[in-house]
Design a protein around this motif. Structure first.
Motif, PDB file in Angstrom:
ATOM      1  N   GLY A 149       0.821  -1.209   0.000  1.00  0.00           N
ATOM      2  CA  GLY A 149       0.000   0.000   0.000  1.00  0.00           C
ATOM      3  C   GLY A 149       0.855   1.259   0.000  1.00  0.00           C
ATOM      4  N   PRO A 150       0.423   2.314  -0.701  1.00  0.00           N
ATOM      5  CA  PRO A 150       1.187   3.577  -0.704  1.00  0.00           C
ATOM      6  C   PRO A 150       1.030   4.315   0.632  1.00  0.00           C
ATOM      7  CG  PRO A 150      -0.773   3.804  -2.056  1.00  0.00           C
ATOM      8  CD  PRO A 150      -0.745   2.384  -1.591  1.00  0.00           C
ATOM      9  N   ARG A 151       1.722   3.778   1.623  1.00  0.00           N
ATOM     10  CA  ARG A 151       1.595   4.286   2.986  1.00  0.00           C
ATOM     11  C   ARG A 151       2.084   5.725   3.102  1.00  0.00           C
ATOM     12  NH1 ARG A 151       0.818   6.097   6.931  1.00  0.00           N
ATOM     13  NH2 ARG A 151       1.017   5.430   9.093  1.00  0.00           N
ATOM     14  N   TRP A 152       2.979   6.115   2.182  1.00  0.00           N
ATOM     15  CA  TRP A 152       3.564   7.463   2.257  1.00  0.00           C
ATOM     16  C   TRP A 152       2.515   8.547   2.034  1.00  0.00           C
ATOM     17  CZ3 TRP A 152       3.210  10.923  -1.743  1.00  0.00           C
ATOM     18  CH2 TRP A 152       2.852  10.418  -2.992  1.00  0.00           C
ATOM     19  N   LEU A 153       1.458   8.212   1.305  1.00  0.00           N
ATOM     20  CA  LEU A 153       0.478   9.243   0.929  1.00  0.00           C
ATOM     21  C   LEU A 153      -0.223   9.847   2.153  1.00  0.00           C
ATOM     22  CD1 LEU A 153      -0.873  10.708  -1.489  1.00  0.00           C
ATOM     23  CD2 LEU A 153      -2.600   8.912  -1.464  1.00  0.00           C
ATOM     24  N   PRO A 154      -0.845   9.013   3.028  1.00  0.00           N
ATOM     25  CA  PRO A 154      -1.465   9.617   4.219  1.00  0.00           C
ATOM     26  C   PRO A 154      -0.438  10.135   5.221  1.00  0.00           C
ATOM     27  CG  PRO A 154      -1.670   7.226   4.303  1.00  0.00           C
ATOM     28  CD  PRO A 154      -1.119   7.566   2.948  1.00  0.00           C
ATOM     29  N   LYS A 155       0.826   9.695   5.090  1.00  0.00           N
ATOM     30  CA  LYS A 155       1.849  10.253   5.980  1.00  0.00           C
ATOM     31  C   LYS A 155       2.156  11.686   5.571  1.00  0.00           C
ATOM     32  CE  LYS A 155       6.329   9.369   7.960  1.00  0.00           C
ATOM     33  NZ  LYS A 155       7.692   9.097   7.597  1.00  0.00           N
ATOM     34  N   LYS A 156       2.244  11.886   4.264  1.00  0.00           N
ATOM     35  CA  LYS A 156       2.531  13.255   3.793  1.00  0.00           C
ATOM     36  C   LYS A 156       1.283  14.134   3.847  1.00  0.00           C
ATOM     37  CE  LYS A 156       4.613  15.991   0.142  1.00  0.00           C
ATOM     38  NZ  LYS A 156       5.321  16.816   1.115  1.00  0.00           N
ATOM     39  N   TYR A 157       0.149  13.533   3.539  1.00  0.00           N
ATOM     40  CA  TYR A 157      -1.122  14.285   3.544  1.00  0.00           C
ATOM     41  C   TYR A 157      -2.089  13.597   4.506  1.00  0.00           C
ATOM     42  CZ  TYR A 157       0.763  16.099  -0.879  1.00  0.00           C
ATOM     43  OH  TYR A 157       1.556  16.664  -1.834  1.00  0.00           O
ATOM     44  N   PRO A 158      -1.997  13.910   5.785  1.00  0.00           N
ATOM     45  CA  PRO A 158      -2.888  13.246   6.747  1.00  0.00           C
ATOM     46  C   PRO A 158      -4.359  13.498   6.423  1.00  0.00           C
ATOM     47  CG  PRO A 158      -1.167  14.497   7.870  1.00  0.00           C
ATOM     48  CD  PRO A 158      -1.092  14.871   6.425  1.00  0.00           C
ATOM     49  N   TRP A 159      -5.188  12.609   6.929  1.00  0.00           N
ATOM     50  CA  TRP A 159      -6.618  12.673   6.666  1.00  0.00           C
ATOM     51  C   TRP A 159      -7.226  13.922   7.303  1.00  0.00           C
ATOM     52  CZ3 TRP A 159     -10.769  11.784  10.262  1.00  0.00           C
ATOM     53  CH2 TRP A 159     -12.028  11.631   9.669  1.00  0.00           C
ATOM     54  N   GLY A 160      -8.053  14.617   6.542  1.00  0.00           N
ATOM     55  CA  GLY A 160      -8.718  15.811   7.063  1.00  0.00           C
ATOM     56  C   GLY A 160      -9.659  16.388   6.022  1.00  0.00           C
ATOM     57  N   HIS A 185     -17.199  14.864  16.792  1.00  0.00           N
ATOM     58  CA  HIS A 185     -15.924  15.586  16.666  1.00  0.00           C
ATOM     59  C   HIS A 185     -15.564  15.813  15.190  1.00  0.00           C
ATOM     60  CE1 HIS A 185     -14.605  15.870  20.820  1.00  0.00           C
ATOM     61  NE2 HIS A 185     -15.077  14.652  21.025  1.00  0.00           N
ATOM     62  N   TRP A 186     -15.782  14.771  14.392  1.00  0.00           N
ATOM     63  CA  TRP A 186     -15.465  14.912  12.966  1.00  0.00           C
ATOM     64  C   TRP A 186     -16.354  15.974  12.323  1.00  0.00           C
ATOM     65  CZ3 TRP A 186     -15.550   8.882  12.418  1.00  0.00           C
ATOM     66  CH2 TRP A 186     -14.301   8.366  12.803  1.00  0.00           C
ATOM     67  N   GLY A 187     -17.636  15.930  12.698  1.00  0.00           N
ATOM     68  CA  GLY A 187     -18.561  16.918  12.147  1.00  0.00           C
ATOM     69  C   GLY A 187     -18.113  18.330  12.479  1.00  0.00           C
ATOM     70  N   HIS A 188     -17.660  18.507  13.723  1.00  0.00           N
ATOM     71  CA  HIS A 188     -17.192  19.821  14.160  1.00  0.00           C
ATOM     72  C   HIS A 188     -15.966  20.255  13.354  1.00  0.00           C
ATOM     73  CE1 HIS A 188     -16.587  23.131  16.909  1.00  0.00           C
ATOM     74  NE2 HIS A 188     -15.327  22.746  17.095  1.00  0.00           N
ATOM     75  N   LYS A 189     -15.065  19.308  13.173  1.00  0.00           N
ATOM     76  CA  LYS A 189     -13.820  19.596  12.444  1.00  0.00           C
ATOM     77  C   LYS A 189     -14.134  19.996  10.995  1.00  0.00           C
ATOM     78  CE  LYS A 189      -9.419  17.125  11.662  1.00  0.00           C
ATOM     79  NZ  LYS A 189      -8.440  17.966  12.321  1.00  0.00           N
ATOM     80  N   TRP A 190     -15.028  19.258  10.381  1.00  0.00           N
ATOM     81  CA  TRP A 190     -15.408  19.567   8.996  1.00  0.00           C
ATOM     82  C   TRP A 190     -16.127  20.929   8.942  1.00  0.00           C
ATOM     83  CZ3 TRP A 190     -12.726  15.405   8.853  1.00  0.00           C
ATOM     84  CH2 TRP A 190     -12.387  14.769   7.653  1.00  0.00           C
ATOM     85  N   GLY A 191     -16.931  21.179   9.967  1.00  0.00           N
ATOM     86  CA  GLY A 191     -17.642  22.452  10.025  1.00  0.00           C
ATOM     87  C   GLY A 191     -16.693  23.631  10.133  1.00  0.00           C
ATOM     88  N   GLU A 192     -15.677  23.476  10.942  1.00  0.00           N
ATOM     89  CA  GLU A 192     -14.669  24.541  11.099  1.00  0.00           C
ATOM     90  C   GLU A 192     -14.047  24.912   9.767  1.00  0.00           C
ATOM     91  OE1 GLU A 192     -12.670  24.227  15.541  1.00  0.00           O
ATOM     92  OE2 GLU A 192     -11.851  23.020  13.899  1.00  0.00           O
ATOM     93  N   ASP A 193     -13.851  23.900   8.935  1.00  0.00           N
ATOM     94  CA  ASP A 193     -13.238  24.154   7.625  1.00  0.00           C
ATOM     95  C   ASP A 193     -14.279  24.456   6.549  1.00  0.00           C
ATOM     96  OD1 ASP A 193     -10.951  23.375   9.003  1.00  0.00           O
ATOM     97  OD2 ASP A 193     -10.096  22.416   7.222  1.00  0.00           O
ATOM     98  N   VAL A 216     -16.525  22.647   5.292  1.00  0.00           N
ATOM     99  CA  VAL A 216     -16.648  21.565   4.310  1.00  0.00           C
ATOM    100  C   VAL A 216     -17.839  20.704   4.737  1.00  0.00           C
ATOM    101  CG1 VAL A 216     -15.537  19.523   3.348  1.00  0.00           C
ATOM    102  CG2 VAL A 216     -14.174  21.564   3.813  1.00  0.00           C
ATOM    103  N   PRO A 217     -18.758  20.397   3.800  1.00  0.00           N
ATOM    104  CA  PRO A 217     -19.930  19.595   4.166  1.00  0.00           C
ATOM    105  C   PRO A 217     -19.533  18.235   4.724  1.00  0.00           C
ATOM    106  CG  PRO A 217     -20.156  20.460   1.940  1.00  0.00           C
ATOM    107  CD  PRO A 217     -18.763  20.758   2.365  1.00  0.00           C
ATOM    108  N   ALA A 218     -20.347  17.732   5.625  1.00  0.00           N
ATOM    109  CA  ALA A 218     -20.036  16.453   6.275  1.00  0.00           C
ATOM    110  C   ALA A 218     -21.151  15.453   6.061  1.00  0.00           C
ATOM    111  CB  ALA A 218     -19.755  16.669   7.755  1.00  0.00           C
ATOM    112  N   GLY A 219     -21.624  15.385   4.826  1.00  0.00           N
ATOM    113  CA  GLY A 219     -22.683  14.433   4.501  1.00  0.00           C
ATOM    114  C   GLY A 219     -22.239  12.992   4.619  1.00  0.00           C
ATOM    115  N   TRP A 220     -20.964  12.769   4.798  1.00  0.00           N
ATOM    116  CA  TRP A 220     -20.443  11.401   4.947  1.00  0.00           C
ATOM    117  C   TRP A 220     -20.674  10.839   6.340  1.00  0.00           C
ATOM    118  CZ3 TRP A 220     -16.308  10.897   8.432  1.00  0.00           C
ATOM    119  CH2 TRP A 220     -15.701  12.100   8.835  1.00  0.00           C
TER     120      TRP A 220
END
Lengths: 216, 752
Positions: A65-76, A129-137, A139-143
């Motif tokens: 798996g391309p593990r480097w990708l989420p290391k360089k660009y963490p999930w958010g 918490h995720w909803g709050h984080k997405w709201g701060e940015d 970005v819709p949180a329909g997920w």
């Protein structure tokens, strides 16, 4: 269509977030894809991603798996639509971006990969918490739906119809042995519109029908 | 029913005794469980489910015969014994060569067949053994093994301990430590396998498999030990040969096969332990109680079955009350400047290993520690070169130019370039002047069809003085324009820019006419490998900037790319992967800039044996890959770096004095020093001395230290060498392989 576009659609509130109701809700969501401006800006960015993956892979097997990708660009939170030149410049990427880029990386390695959509169980505490984080940015949180979330990853072909599921944001292979609970995979849909695609894929002894939700 | 369970150490790298106890208590709630330990510092003695504790003195204080007899009496009296320690198991196998019905540990013959790393008994299992090399081989061979496996190697002790050694100096330090702890030179180096760790735990009685489970590690400590895992059934493809093997071994007791599963799903066997693993109770929680099954198999007394679990377990840290009869001992006073901490082996397992060596219970016996391994071999040309010298007339320390070795080295490289060249792509050697600026070597390079590569204008002028033409020069490095005012007036062959500002400066010099070069290029630094040189490609921003900068290069010069990484540091396979990585970036650069790449300059830092002693198929394949990826590449410049210079000089030194202990030379002071051998710490040097008959012999590893002449603590030019008997002041020693950076980076020190 992009994750953000579908996220902006009104998501009907549901009562108990059961798997079926969630999969119905997210049924029309396509897998995310990264757009291209058709200019040097995106071409350079895309080339960098692919060449960097080649370097990062080193002598590891192509199925690593391309593990480097989420290391360089963490999930958010990520705004959509997203172009290549924007993706490489972001500090964080969401699961749709991780999936879409990983898809390209696996394909460039010569490994067959299909977009996979997941429904996962967490807790209301976590999703709040995720909803709050997405709201701060802004970005819709329909997920998010109660204690259940929509997520994306890659269905990577190991051999023949046998696949592994790569969670490109977490940087791990999802275990086919699922027993419910926090973080559990409730449902998975693997997308492949091509006519040559098989009807089912094998995942750790399970048979998953293509292009429809499979309860795990 | 009374069951003795040993191995109660419960630190960060725990023994299985507590886990075995917990499982036995589940299976036999009414059994009397007796914990056996050899130190009151092993916290497992306080585990509340133990009915009794049989505490013995540490292994170095124990009367082994008396202890053996005491255990025999217990077993004869009907008690069972389950060992939680490899070394105790080996000792018990020697005490009970015919076994004992109540001793639930493997016999000596079975133990001999699972000795790591080869684990002979594994034949038939769907596993492979990772490549390994015993450390009784010469240092020269051990270094070659490390290079071959990209320095991704583990140095492992014979019974316990494994340490990742990423460089020669760390390998030497760990080897010294492990050899001292385990009182043996019989260590081994094993190639690392990347993957997910999993184990098969089993139990058998008199060769009949009673049960087994597979466990995948799901959380791992920093030491690589299991913290959480999932447990499942062992598949038939593994089970069938396992059952046969255990029958052949007449196995009794617990056991564990530790493995790694790689990305291609292959299993690699790391070791087979003759006991239950520390996570044994995790399987019981998951519904498979192997210690109880073992006792049931041995006694016929049915065990209570565990509740079926969900197949996963994890550890937590638990505090338990200390038993009143075993109060905590004081923490030892720490040594000056140190911090107090608990011992790693409180029961004295290393002392047991030493005693078992003396009793010939373990491989090697009492005398094996004197083994210095194989003596390294040297090419005939080196011996010829030394025989051509009259050392009586040489003032030491002195550099010895190995004339025929040097000629042979350059001849081989020239032939190789010729062989590798194709109609489409010419392969040209370049001599890196910094590796050794001796005019004799530069001239040899010139006569052998090399180009000359300099990292400063002074080096270019040195090449010109020896006879190179300007169009045979390549300018490289971060400080290439130093000193000012010395840029050759004529066109040189190539300039490679080391940074974005360097590229800007080069473009300006080309545009002003100050610099004339046929090829102008960039040195790239591919991601994932740390380096201070070249233009980094590890961020999209720097890559974009590079693409834009290349567009500013004059159209009337050719374009090239240079990459350089010391193969001896990163390993041979890793170097060729970097080559492919560079090709991939070159393709991107061509695509994005529209500039075609005409010259590839690749280096360097090759260890001589990797460059000269192997066939050239890797390079030949690489030329083909380069042609396929970059069809316009007309020249590949190959810079073998120190592979050319290192064998061409040796350092001769004389013994100044020797110090003896018990009739053996322990230390000798020589008139050379690390000022002449600055690379001593980075790779082994082959050391030769002339015997009384005049023959040159390479020296083996031994117990003598060669101390340099400097008043510097770290001036030790050989830490473990076997000096010939009768070595005395005035004897000459010759350190070969000193013609590269040893020579060019040597410095004047302690000479007034």
């Amino acid at each position: 269509m992009y994750l953000a576009e579908v996220e902006t659609r009104a998501v009907q509130a549901t009562e108990v977030p059961e798997v079926t109701s969630c999969t119905v809700k997210w049924d029309s969501w396509p897998a995310s894809t990264i757009s291209h401006h058709g200019q040097a800006c995106c071409e350079i960015a895309r080339e960098w991603m692919l060449a960097n993956d080649f370097s990062q892979l080193g002598d590891a097997a192509a199925l690593t798996g391309p593990r480097w990708l989420p290391k360089k660009y963490p999930w958010g939170p990520s705004p959509w639509p997203m172009h290549w030149c924007e993706a490489v410049g972001r500090k964080k990427l969401d699961c749709g971006a991780h999936q879409a880029i990983s898809q390209e990386l696996f394909t460039a390695r010569g490994v067959q990969s299909r977009p996979a959509q997941f429904v996962q169980q967490f807790s209301e505490e976590a999703t709040r918490h995720w909803g709050h984080k997405w709201g701060e940015d802004q970005v819709p949180a329909g997920w998010i739906d109660g204690d259940v979330i929509y997520h994306e990853g890659c269905a990577v072909t190991v051999e023949g119809d046998e696949i592994k599921l790569w969670d490109a944001s977490a940087g791990w292979w999802i275990d086919p042995q699922q027993s419910g609970g926090y973080g559990a995979l409730l449902s998975v849909r693997i997308l492949d519109p091509s006519a040559e695609a098989p009807q089912t894929l094998s995942w750790g002894g399970r048979q998953l029908a293509l292009n429809r939700w499979n309860t795990v | 029913m009374k069951i003795y369970v040993s191995g109660l150490y419960s630190g960060g790298n725990p023994q299985p005794g507590v886990g075995i106890t917990r499982s036995l208590r589940q299976g036999y709630p009414d059994a009397t469980l007796v914990g056996v330990e050899y130190s009151n510092r092993s916290s497992g003695i306080h585990w509340p489910e133990l009915d009794e504790v049989w505490l013995q003195r540490p292994w170095d204080e124990l009367n082994l015969s008396a202890h053996g007899e005491a255990i025999r009496a217990l077993l004869d009296g009907g008690a069972l014994w389950i060992s939680g320690s490899d070394l105790e198991t080996m000792w018990l196998a020697s005490v009970f060569p015919e076994g004992h019905a109540n001793l639930l540990t493997p016999n000596a013959a079975a133990l001999a067949r699972i000795t790591k790393p080869q684990v002979e008994a594994h034949e038939g299992l769907p596993v492979q053994i990772p490549p390994y090399i015993p450390t009784d081989r010469s240092d020269w061979d051990l270094h070659a093994f490390c290079r071959k496996h990209d320095w991704r190697v583990w140095l492992k002790g014979p019974y316990y301990d494994a340490v990742r050694t990423r460089s020669w100096d760390s390998f030497e330090a760990v080897r010294t430590t492990l050899a001292k702890v385990w009182n043996t030179e019989r260590l081994f180096l094993q190639a690392h396998v990347t993957g997910y760790e999993e184990s098969v735990m089993l139990c058998a009685y008199e060769g009949e498999l009673l049960g087994c489970v597979r466990m995948r590690k799901r959380e791992i400590t920093e030491e690589g030990k299991t913290w959480a895992g999932d447990v499942s059934e062992v598949d038939e493809a593994f089970l069938t040969p396992l059952r046969r093997i255990l029958r052949e071994l007449n196995w009794t007791g617990g056991g564990e096969l530790e493995m790694v599963r790689d990305a291609d799903h292959r299993l690699w066997l790391l070791e087979m332990n003759p006991r239950f693993p520390a996570w044994v109770h995790g399987a019981t929680i998951a519904g498979v109680n192997l210690p109880a099954l073992l006792v049931e198999g041995a006694t016929g007394v049915a065990a209570q079955r565990p509740e079926p679990g969900r197949g996963e377990f994890t550890r937590v840290v638990v505090e338990v009350p200390v038993r009143s009869e075993f109060p905590l001992p004081p923490l030892p006073e720490h040594l000056g400047g140190g911090t107090g901490h608990s011992l790693k082996h409180p029961s004295g397992l290393p002392a047991l290993a030493e005693r078992l060596h003396k009793l010939n219970v373990l491989d090697g016996g009492d005398n094996e520690t004197s083994s210095g391994g194989d003596a390294p071999t040297v090419p005939n040309t080196m011996v010829e070169d030394l025989l051509a010298q009259d050392f009586n007339r040489i003032e030491t320390p002195a550099w010895v130019f190995m004339e025929s070795t040097a000629a042979d080295t350059f001849k081989r490289a020239a032939a190789m370039a010729h062989t590798l060249s194709t109609n489409q792509t010419r392969v040209t050697n370049a001599y890196s002047i910094k590796t050794n600026p001796d005019a004799r070597l530069i001239k040899l390079a010139l006569d052998s069809g090399f180009m000359a590569e300099g990292i400063s204008l002074l080096e270019l002028h040195k090449a010109l003085e020896v006879g190179f033409r300007p169009d045979q020069l390549i300018l490289n490095g971060p400080g290439k324009w130093w000193p000012e005012g010395m840029i050759p007036k004529e066109q040189i062959h190539a300039v490679f820019c080391d940074s974005a500002p360097d590229l800007k400066k080069t473009v300006a010099a080309l545009n002003s006419g100050e610099l004339k070069a046929k090829i102008v290029g960039v040195r790239i630094r591919t991601p994932h490998i740390p380096s201070r040189f070249g233009i980094a490609l590890d961020t999209p921003e720097t890559f974009k900037s590079l693409v834009e900068s290349i567009a500013t290069l004059p159209e009337d010069t050719g374009f090239g790319v240079h990459f350089h990484m010391a193969s001896s540091n990163i390993g041979v396979k890793a170097w060729w992967r970097l080559f492919d990585s560079m090709l991939r970036w070159c393709q991107s650069l061509e695509r994005l800039t529209g500039r075609t790449i005409e010259v590839l300059d690749i280096g360097g830092g090759w260890f001589p044996d990797d460059w000269h002693s192997v066939d050239h198929s890797d390079f030949a394949k690489a030329v083909k890959r380069a042609q396929a990826a970059l069809p316009n590449v007309g020249q590949i410049i190959s810079e073998p770096g120190k592979a050319m210079a290192q064998p061409t000089m040796a350092l001769a030194m004389r013994v100044l004095e020797t110090q003896e202990e018990d009739g053996e030379i322990t230390e000798a002071v020589v008139d050379a020093s690390i000022a002449e051998l600055p690379m001593y710490f980075h790779y082994p040097h082959r050391v030769l001395t002339q015997d009384r008959g005049g023959d040159w012999k390479t020296l083996k590893r031994g117990k003598s230290q060669l101390m340099g002449r400097l008043c510097m603590e770290h001036d030790v030019v050989a830490a473990n060498i076997e000096l010939p008997e009768g070595t005395r002041a005035g004897d000459v020693l010759v350190f070969c392989d000193a013609g590269g950076y040893d020579r060019s980076m040597s410095y004047v020190f302690g000479r007034g």
